[in-house]
Every structure is written in C-alpha cells, then in structure tokens.
Design a protein around this motif. Structure first.
Motif, PDB file in Angstrom:
ATOM      1  N   LEU A  91      22.929 -28.067  45.985  1.00  0.00           N
ATOM      2  CA  LEU A  91      22.887 -26.986  47.119  1.00  0.00           C
ATOM      3  C   LEU A  91      24.053 -27.013  47.854  1.00  0.00           C
ATOM      4  CD1 LEU A  91      19.292 -28.371  48.559  1.00  0.00           C
ATOM      5  CD2 LEU A  91      19.892 -25.827  47.325  1.00  0.00           C
ATOM      6  N   LEU A  92      25.055 -28.031  47.988  1.00  0.00           N
ATOM      7  CA  LEU A  92      26.111 -27.920  48.646  1.00  0.00           C
ATOM      8  C   LEU A  92      27.210 -26.844  47.925  1.00  0.00           C
ATOM      9  CD1 LEU A  92      27.104 -31.684  49.376  1.00  0.00           C
ATOM     10  CD2 LEU A  92      26.584 -29.757  51.128  1.00  0.00           C
ATOM     11  N   ASP A  93      26.903 -26.857  46.615  1.00  0.00           N
ATOM     12  CA  ASP A  93      27.943 -25.749  45.942  1.00  0.00           C
ATOM     13  C   ASP A  93      27.443 -24.425  46.552  1.00  0.00           C
ATOM     14  OD1 ASP A  93      29.652 -25.278  43.910  1.00  0.00           O
ATOM     15  OD2 ASP A  93      28.363 -24.251  42.721  1.00  0.00           O
ATOM     16  N   VAL A  94      26.380 -24.066  46.719  1.00  0.00           N
ATOM     17  CA  VAL A  94      26.149 -22.839  47.420  1.00  0.00           C
ATOM     18  C   VAL A  94      26.374 -22.602  48.818  1.00  0.00           C
ATOM     19  CG1 VAL A  94      24.176 -21.256  47.405  1.00  0.00           C
ATOM     20  CG2 VAL A  94      24.320 -22.720  45.614  1.00  0.00           C
ATOM     21  N   LEU A  95      25.823 -23.784  49.708  1.00  0.00           N
ATOM     22  CA  LEU A  95      25.836 -23.351  51.259  1.00  0.00           C
ATOM     23  C   LEU A  95      27.478 -23.667  51.778  1.00  0.00           C
ATOM     24  CD1 LEU A  95      22.795 -24.157  50.698  1.00  0.00           C
ATOM     25  CD2 LEU A  95      22.902 -25.270  52.983  1.00  0.00           C
ATOM     26  N   LEU A  96      28.051 -24.417  51.201  1.00  0.00           N
ATOM     27  CA  LEU A  96      29.515 -24.422  51.704  1.00  0.00           C
ATOM     28  C   LEU A  96      30.070 -23.263  51.344  1.00  0.00           C
ATOM     29  CD1 LEU A  96      30.245 -28.442  51.144  1.00  0.00           C
ATOM     30  CD2 LEU A  96      29.352 -27.118  53.241  1.00  0.00           C
ATOM     31  N   LYS A  97      30.029 -22.784  50.090  1.00  0.00           N
ATOM     32  CA  LYS A  97      31.114 -21.478  49.886  1.00  0.00           C
ATOM     33  C   LYS A  97      30.431 -20.525  50.664  1.00  0.00           C
ATOM     34  CE  LYS A  97      31.928 -23.154  45.208  1.00  0.00           C
ATOM     35  NZ  LYS A  97      31.759 -23.212  43.615  1.00  0.00           N
ATOM     36  N   ASP A  98      29.346 -20.381  50.768  1.00  0.00           N
ATOM     37  CA  ASP A  98      28.500 -19.342  51.801  1.00  0.00           C
ATOM     38  C   ASP A  98      29.033 -19.329  53.269  1.00  0.00           C
ATOM     39  OD1 ASP A  98      26.515 -16.998  51.888  1.00  0.00           O
ATOM     40  OD2 ASP A  98      25.980 -18.694  53.512  1.00  0.00           O
ATOM     41  N   SER A  99      29.151 -20.681  53.700  1.00  0.00           N
ATOM     42  CA  SER A  99      29.511 -20.727  55.077  1.00  0.00           C
ATOM     43  C   SER A  99      31.043 -20.375  55.253  1.00  0.00           C
ATOM     44  CB  SER A  99      29.421 -22.469  55.356  1.00  0.00           C
ATOM     45  OG  SER A  99      29.976 -22.764  56.755  1.00  0.00           O
ATOM     46  N   HIS A 175      12.223 -33.737  54.059  1.00  0.00           N
ATOM     47  CA  HIS A 175      12.683 -32.730  55.111  1.00  0.00           C
ATOM     48  C   HIS A 175      12.958 -31.137  53.975  1.00  0.00           C
ATOM     49  CE1 HIS A 175      14.656 -30.612  58.372  1.00  0.00           C
ATOM     50  NE2 HIS A 175      15.726 -30.685  57.887  1.00  0.00           N
ATOM     51  N   ILE A 176      13.789 -31.305  53.476  1.00  0.00           N
ATOM     52  CA  ILE A 176      14.368 -30.298  52.364  1.00  0.00           C
ATOM     53  C   ILE A 176      14.504 -30.973  51.121  1.00  0.00           C
ATOM     54  CG2 ILE A 176      15.082 -28.725  54.073  1.00  0.00           C
ATOM     55  CD1 ILE A 176      17.932 -29.230  52.871  1.00  0.00           C
ATOM     56  N   LEU A 177      14.709 -30.043  49.974  1.00  0.00           N
ATOM     57  CA  LEU A 177      15.023 -30.591  48.597  1.00  0.00           C
ATOM     58  C   LEU A 177      16.371 -31.564  48.785  1.00  0.00           C
ATOM     59  CD1 LEU A 177      14.089 -30.277  45.459  1.00  0.00           C
ATOM     60  CD2 LEU A 177      15.772 -28.727  45.328  1.00  0.00           C
ATOM     61  N   GLY A 178      16.091 -32.719  48.071  1.00  0.00           N
ATOM     62  CA  GLY A 178      17.339 -33.499  48.004  1.00  0.00           C
ATOM     63  C   GLY A 178      17.718 -34.448  49.542  1.00  0.00           C
ATOM     64  N   SER A 291      18.456 -12.511  50.466  1.00  0.00           N
ATOM     65  CA  SER A 291      19.363 -13.418  51.135  1.00  0.00           C
ATOM     66  C   SER A 291      19.827 -14.087  49.641  1.00  0.00           C
ATOM     67  CB  SER A 291      18.968 -14.508  51.595  1.00  0.00           C
ATOM     68  OG  SER A 291      19.923 -15.755  51.756  1.00  0.00           O
ATOM     69  N   PRO A 292      21.223 -13.626  49.215  1.00  0.00           N
ATOM     70  CA  PRO A 292      21.833 -14.320  48.011  1.00  0.00           C
ATOM     71  C   PRO A 292      21.642 -15.710  48.075  1.00  0.00           C
ATOM     72  CG  PRO A 292      23.233 -12.608  49.048  1.00  0.00           C
ATOM     73  CD  PRO A 292      22.148 -12.815  50.022  1.00  0.00           C
ATOM     74  N   MET A 293      22.001 -16.473  49.001  1.00  0.00           N
ATOM     75  CA  MET A 293      21.895 -17.948  49.087  1.00  0.00           C
ATOM     76  C   MET A 293      20.547 -18.169  48.967  1.00  0.00           C
ATOM     77  SD  MET A 293      23.689 -20.645  51.759  1.00  0.00           S
ATOM     78  CE  MET A 293      22.643 -19.731  53.316  1.00  0.00           C
ATOM     79  N   ALA A 294      19.509 -17.513  49.542  1.00  0.00           N
ATOM     80  CA  ALA A 294      17.936 -17.892  49.310  1.00  0.00           C
ATOM     81  C   ALA A 294      17.518 -17.907  47.903  1.00  0.00           C
ATOM     82  CB  ALA A 294      17.231 -17.361  50.256  1.00  0.00           C
ATOM     83  N   VAL A 295      17.928 -16.750  47.305  1.00  0.00           N
ATOM     84  CA  VAL A 295      17.620 -16.493  45.629  1.00  0.00           C
ATOM     85  C   VAL A 295      18.440 -17.651  45.089  1.00  0.00           C
ATOM     86  CG1 VAL A 295      18.305 -15.021  43.717  1.00  0.00           C
ATOM     87  CG2 VAL A 295      17.727 -14.081  46.090  1.00  0.00           C
ATOM     88  N   THR A 296      19.595 -17.955  45.264  1.00  0.00           N
ATOM     89  CA  THR A 296      20.326 -19.129  44.478  1.00  0.00           C
ATOM     90  C   THR A 296      19.400 -20.672  45.032  1.00  0.00           C
ATOM     91  OG1 THR A 296      22.247 -17.827  44.408  1.00  0.00           O
ATOM     92  CG2 THR A 296      22.503 -20.282  43.914  1.00  0.00           C
ATOM     93  N   ALA A 297      19.305 -20.690  46.056  1.00  0.00           N
ATOM     94  CA  ALA A 297      18.705 -22.026  46.584  1.00  0.00           C
ATOM     95  C   ALA A 297      17.242 -21.804  45.937  1.00  0.00           C
ATOM     96  CB  ALA A 297      18.362 -22.170  47.985  1.00  0.00           C
ATOM     97  N   THR A 298      16.573 -20.944  45.717  1.00  0.00           N
ATOM     98  CA  THR A 298      15.161 -20.927  45.278  1.00  0.00           C
ATOM     99  C   THR A 298      15.197 -21.325  43.855  1.00  0.00           C
ATOM    100  OG1 THR A 298      14.197 -19.200  46.646  1.00  0.00           O
ATOM    101  CG2 THR A 298      12.879 -19.638  44.511  1.00  0.00           C
TER     102      THR A 298
END
Length: 477
Positions: A91-99, A175-178, A291-298
């Motif tokens: 998830l970090l690979d997606v969230l941090l780059k999106d941030s 809480h969330i995945l991981g 949400s591109p991030m939500a799509v990837t997170a799913t």
C-alpha cells in the motif's frame, strides 16, 4: 529509555513517536497531520530530531496520518530500514507516491492563482510589500520512491531484531489491511528489559473483511489510540438500515456521494453493497469507485485475500467476484471521471479523499452539494478543520474549488462504518492484558475523547499511571 511525542498528541493525526535507549534511536510511525491550516504548518516545520540519526522506523500501517512524512524523512537524510507488514509495504508504494503527486499539484495550483492575482493587479498602482511566498511541496515523487525503497516487509507474529537492544513483533490490529499492533522489547545496558506496546489504530471487532484486533497479554508501557475514546458506534444492523434508506430514497431522483478513504473504507463499503445487492435490498443503481488510488488499493486488497476473515471469503468466493459485478465501475481515467458530472441520478459515487480535503471527491461535491435531491454519506472520522467535518457540523455554505456552494443535499453520518475501535472496544482490548501496563500514554485523540478514555482506563483494576501527552513532551520509561 525515553519516548518523545512529535505527533498524535491531543490530536488524532500526525503519528510520530521517538524512542531512545543507549545508542539506539527509532521512530514509531512518521505521519502527516491532517485537517485545517495548523496541520499544514505542522507538516512544513523541521523535525524535532535529526533524521540522519534515526536508526529505523516501525510503521503501524499505511494511512497517510501514520506514514505520510516518511518521504520527507528520507529527503532530510534518513537511510535506515522502515519495517512494516507485507500488505502495508504494498500500500505504501501507492499512497506515498499519490501523496507526493497531490502536493505537486497543489503547488501548481498556487502558482496559477499567484499568476492570476498578478494579472488582476497589473493595471493598478504598485502593491507595497512582498507577495506571500508559495509553500513548497513537503516532498517530491522521487522522495516518495526513496522512502518506499527503504521498506522491509515483516510477517505477522514473528519476532525480529532491528537493533541488538530491540526486538519487535507485529500483531494484527484489524484496522485496515496490513495494520499492526507493535510489541517492542527494549533492553538497557544493565540487562533490564521493558516491553512497550503501541496499539497503532485498532479496528472495531466484528467488522467485515479483516480479522479482529489481536489481544495482547502483557506490557510495561502502552501507547493506546483514543480516536473514539468518548463514544460508542452505532451497531452494524442499524447502520446498514440507514444506508439502505438513504440510498433507496435518493437514487431515483439524485446521486449519493460518499467521500471514502481509498484504503480500507472503500473496500468495506463495497463489501456491504455486494452483500445488500445479494439480499436484493437496494434499488437499481450504478456504483462508481472514482479514485485511481482506491482502484489500485482494491486490487492490492484482493491480492491479500488470504488475510480476509471467513465471512468475507465466503461472500466473495474468490478475488475475481467483484470484477464480475456489472453495476460496479472502477474509474481511473480523468476523462471517465469527468463524464460522471453528466449523471444526474441513479449513481452512488465513492471517491477520495475521505475528509473531503483533496482529490476527485471535491468535483463530485461541487456538482451535487447544491442539489436537494442528492445526498452525502460521511462514513469515517473527520478531523477538525476539514471540509468533511464542516459538513458534519451542519455548515450551510462552503467554499469549494473557488466557488461558494449552498449545501442543499442531505448530509448523513454513518458512524457504524468506522474503522476505529469505539470506547467499549478499546476498553475490552485493554482489559485483556493479564499483566497491566505500569505506564499508559493515551494518544491519537482530540482532548475530549482522550480524557474520557483516560478516566475509564484509570478505573480498571490494577491499572498503572495514565498520561495524555502534549506535543513535544518526553517521558522516561
């Protein structure tokens, strides 16, 4: 042994705790403050420690308020390992780059506004004084990539030693995945050992998809979250009844907009919509995850299908089940997102960000908030100062994308979907300790909720000292 609180102290977000013992210095989390102007100031400030002297980071989970300043840490010289679970690493690979991308976009928006302002004043008399400086991004995409490269994945329930004086075990936080509870054993030069337990964010027991938080047997020192330390959530059945009522009442004439955190909340809502559709309790509608991030997170969530609880595995049957749902549409392309503006009824739109402060959800709120036939469903915690919090508090007009918008859509808060444990769940988890902590620090909560949980903890049999630390406070362990 000493701990210093550099975030999430008498506030919910910005998790960052520095632990020092002998020649070892490490962080528990390194998160971004969220909600309001003060949060941005906090994020822009220099760290209260030298990032180059931090040996490693222990990360409880991927949410930006726990991980979002890791790229800034790396940009300031940190090069140690960042330990997290395998799902958190994905998830970090997606969230941090999106941030990082969001921040770069914000700088571009500020630059455009500044240029427009200069153009407006060009024909007027010269302005005295200097124009306010544009705030630089906290970090770049390259900084985010550097931080991600430092992440080392660790499995649940296995002990590892990031330093000769430190042993760590990650337990499922639900809480969330991981997400992880951290059990940390600290050894001093004289051979003494203290066990520090950091709850991270604890999930509400009985929620779908994820397993319940793992009970912990013993601790000398406890860091416990208190996001909902002063209240109870609605039960799941009444929350689902309200969801069904609002959606079925709205979609024949308008749209339902759901600001949803891309990680965790979106996937849980999709589970509930799938369950309700199977039970034929929903009116005809189309569901859009925009949400591109939500799509990837799913997709990442489905990759870790084995981590789901038994009920969720039974409902979905396989990771491919969602892809076969004809009424569900995942939107990544900008042009496809813009096309949603033409839809006047029959749509349920799940879009990030969860606190309505950035992302595509702003466009959907801009298009639907002013329509009395539409509805907005708030399904998660809204930090003070955020647009989501102002909507929950009943503001009748909001400033959105440069326009004043009258709030005519109905706004509903569905507390039963919270990914955080409520007061009872927090106390039940704390009550499972067979060796109660001698020191407890109540964190991740606004003053009212932290105080309420602190008072209830102190009333538990045999419980030790309970402290609500302020930002920058240090304590010996």
């Amino acid at each position: 042994m000493q701990i210093t609180f550099y975030g999430a102290a008498q506030t919910v977000t910005g998790s960052c705790f520095l632990v020092e013992l002998g020649d070892c210095r490490f962080l528990i989390d390194c998160g971004m403050a969220q909600g309001g102007h003060g949060a941005q100031e906090h994020n822009q400030q220099a760290f209260g420690f030298d990032p180059r002297r931090i040996d490693f980071v222990l990360l409880t989970h991927a949410h930006i308020d726990h991980s979002g300043l890791l790229p800034k840490l790396a940009a300031r010289g940190f090069r140690g390992p960042i330990y997290a679970t395998a799902a958190t690493a994905d998830l970090l690979d997606v969230l941090l780059k999106d941030s990082a991308h969001i921040q770069m976009m914000e700088v571009e928006r500020q630059q455009r506004r500044a240029q427009q302002s200069v153009g407006k004043h060009a024909a007027r008399e010269p302005r005295h004084g200097r124009e306010p400086a544009l705030e630089p991004p906290l970090y770049t995409v390259q900084d985010a990539e550097l931080a991600v490269s430092l992440v080392q994945a660790k499995p649940y329930n296995q002990t590892f030693s990031p330093h000769p004086a430190v042993k760590v075990r990650m337990r499922d936080a639900g809480h969330i995945l991981g997400s992880a509870i951290l059990e940390i054993w600290l050894s001093d030069a004289l051979g003494g050992t203290r066990k520090l337990v950091a709850s991270g964010d604890l999930g509400q027991p009985g929620r779908p998809i994820l397993r319940d938080p793992t009970p912990i047997a013993d601790a000398d020192v406890l860091l416990i979250e208190s996001t909902y330390g002063d209240r109870l959530h609605k039960d799941s059945s009444s929350t689902l009844e309200e969801l069904v009522e609002v959606v079925n009442r709205t979609v024949p004439r308008g749209n339902v907009v759901i600001p949803a955190f891309a990680v965790g909340r979106t996937q849980e809502l999709l589970y509930h919509f799938a369950q309700l559709a199977t039970q034929q309790r929903l009116a005809p509608m189309e569901i859009f995850v925009d949400s591109p991030m939500a799509v990837t997170a799913t997709a990442i969530t489905l990759k870790h299908f084995a981590a789901f609880d038994a009920e969720t595995r039974q409902l979905l049957g396989s990771p491919q089940r969602l892809a076969q749902w004809r009424q569900l549409h995942f939107i990544s392309d900008v042009e496809d997102s813009i096309k949603l503006n033409r839809i006047k009824s029959g749509a349920v739109i799940l879009s990030a960000s969860g606190m309505c402060d950035a992302g595509r959800v702003l466009h959907h709120l801009h298009n639907n908030l002013g329509r009395s036939e539409c509805a907005v469903l708030i399904c998660g915690f809204q930090a003070a100062g955020s647009l989501g919090r102002r909507l929950v508090d009943g503001e009748k007009r909001v400033r959105l994308m440069g326009d004043d918008i009258a709030v005519r859509a109905s706004v509903h808060t569905l507390g039963g979907f919270s990914a955080h444990a409520d007061q009872k769940a927090l106390l039940d988890w704390a009550g499972a300790f067979t060796q109660v902590p001698k020191q407890t620090f109540v964190v991740h909560g606004e003053a009212k909720s932290a105080t309420a949980l602190s008072e209830r903890l102190q009333a538990l049999p045999g419980w030790g000292q309970v402290t609500i630390p302020a930002l920058g406070n240090s304590y010996r362990l």
